[in-house]
Design an enzyme around this catalytic site. Structure first.
Site, PDB file in Angstrom:
ATOM      1  N   SER A  97       0.832  -1.196   0.000  1.00 62.13           N
ATOM      2  CA  SER A  97       0.000   0.000   0.000  1.00 62.13           C
ATOM      3  C   SER A  97       0.876   1.258   0.000  1.00 62.13           C
ATOM      4  O   SER A  97       1.804   1.367  -0.800  1.00 62.13           O
ATOM      5  CB  SER A  97      -0.948  -0.038   1.208  1.00 62.13           C
ATOM      6  OG  SER A  97      -1.916   0.980   1.147  1.00 62.13           O
ATOM      7  N   ASP A 113      -8.024  -4.300  -7.045  1.00 62.58           N
ATOM      8  CA  ASP A 113      -7.549  -3.417  -5.979  1.00 62.58           C
ATOM      9  C   ASP A 113      -7.559  -1.964  -6.484  1.00 62.58           C
ATOM     10  O   ASP A 113      -6.906  -1.649  -7.480  1.00 62.58           O
ATOM     11  CB  ASP A 113      -6.136  -3.841  -5.575  1.00 62.58           C
ATOM     12  CG  ASP A 113      -5.529  -2.999  -4.462  1.00 62.58           C
ATOM     13  OD1 ASP A 113      -6.165  -2.023  -4.015  1.00 62.58           O
ATOM     14  OD2 ASP A 113      -4.401  -3.329  -4.042  1.00 62.58           O
TER      15      ASP A 113
END
Length: 346
Positions: A175, A229
């Protein structure tokens, strides 16, 4: 292009979702497959990225890296021990560790992701700062997150490298940790360190010059994405000029929580403007696919969500945050863009 209203953004989003998204010339699926050795490394280094979320690896330098949730068993088996654990919480809440494994003979620098995902990725100013090479620019917030612990990391790495001169250096993160890992890799490589980079669910970090610069440096540069995602699709390409490092290794099928991938499931996309893999999927703000990369990568982390009520990161100017409709429309517009449109914003 800029969206001047939520209505305009909604119109763009609806038109794009009404028809299939085609692959563009900038983002072909590569004709090669991932080999078994690389696949094993993609599965392994995410465990370091997952371990960076665990609080016990943030404040106890000199101790073994471990995960109470059981999601870094191979790292624990490698007897990885931290030599530096950093918590730079003044501006960006960046945490992580530098570790050594005498079993695998490698030095690993891992950066933690953040629960404030939306704060960094949907600021309407998308501020850049110069970074790395002539013409290179990087996201201002990500750069601040790297510069906060940089001095401590460089000092610890210099000492550790002197003690273990033959050990491989690997940099990783999930991330926002992946974004900072990308900056760290570009910086450390430019100083002469041979380092491999493995990121998972990383957002875009800088402009085209920056993405090309990092991608061309010696060493492995592996950017892993998972089905749809949303985080790797931000900040956007068309309205903000952001680009990704290449190549992309896409965990391409199954549900958002699938973790049992095989080598054949990994698709490879080349190019800093690639829309052939993750960026070509149906836009979503659901973070389930972001949490799972070969394992439950964020099980040590607080709940992740695109929350709008949080304050903006103090590392950025708080000019405002985009609406859900605008964010989805950015993703859809990028996916539908032609090569010439993308080239015009590089």
């Amino acid at each position: 292009m800029k969206f001047t209203s939520s209505l305009a953004a909604a119109s763009v989003l609806a038109s794009v979702l009404a028809s299939p998204i085609a692959l563009t010339e900038t983002s072909p699926l590569a004709k090669r497959a991932v080999d078994a050795a690389l696949f094993a490394k993609l599965k392994f280094y995410v465990q370091y990225a997952a371990a960076a979320y665990c609080t016990n690896n943030a404040d106890s330098s000199g101790t073994p890296i471990s995960c109470a949730t059981g999601n870094c068993p191979d790292v624990q088996a490698a007897n990885a021990v931290s030599v530096l654990e950093f918590d730079s919480s003044i501006l960006t809440d960046m945490r992580g560790f530098l570790s050594v494994s005498t079993v695998r003979q490698e030095i690993v620098l891992a950066f933690r992701g953040s629960s404030s995902i939306r704060n960094f990725l949907t600021d309407l100013n998308f501020g850049y700062v110069n970074f790395g090479c002539s013409g290179c620019s990087a996201h201002a917030g990500f750069a601040t997150a790297w510069y906060e612990p940089r001095s401590a990391i460089l000092a610890a790495l210099k000492t550790t490298r002197a003690q273990y001169p033959s050990y491989k250096i690997v940099i990783t993160g999930h991330s926002l940790g992946g974004a900072v890992a990308t900056l760290a890799a570009g910086d450390l490589r430019s100083q002469g360190y041979a380092a491999d980079l493995y990121t998972y669910g990383s957002p875009r970090v800088g402009n085209g010059a920056f993405a090309s610069w990092v991608s061309a440096q010696p060493g492995v540069t592996a950017r892993v994405t998972h089905v749809n995602d949303p985080v790797p699709r931000l900040p956007p390409m068309l309205i903000a000029g952001y680009r990704h490092t290449t190549p992309e290794y896409w965990l391409s099928n199954g549900s958002a929580t699938k973790v049992d991938y095989t080598l054949a499931d990994v698709k490879v996309c080349e190019g800093i403007s690639t829309t052939g893999c993750n960026a070509g999927t149906i836009p979503t703000l659901d973070l389930d696919a972001h949490r799972y990369y070969f394992l439950a990568a964020t099980s040590c982390a607080p709940d992740l969500a695109f929350k709008r009520e949080e304050q903006m990161s103090p590392a950025r100017r708080a000019d405002g945050s985009a609406s859900d409709v605008e964010i989805l429309s950015w993703m859809a517009a990028d996916a539908a863009a032609s090569p010439s449109e993308l080239a015009a914003t590089t």
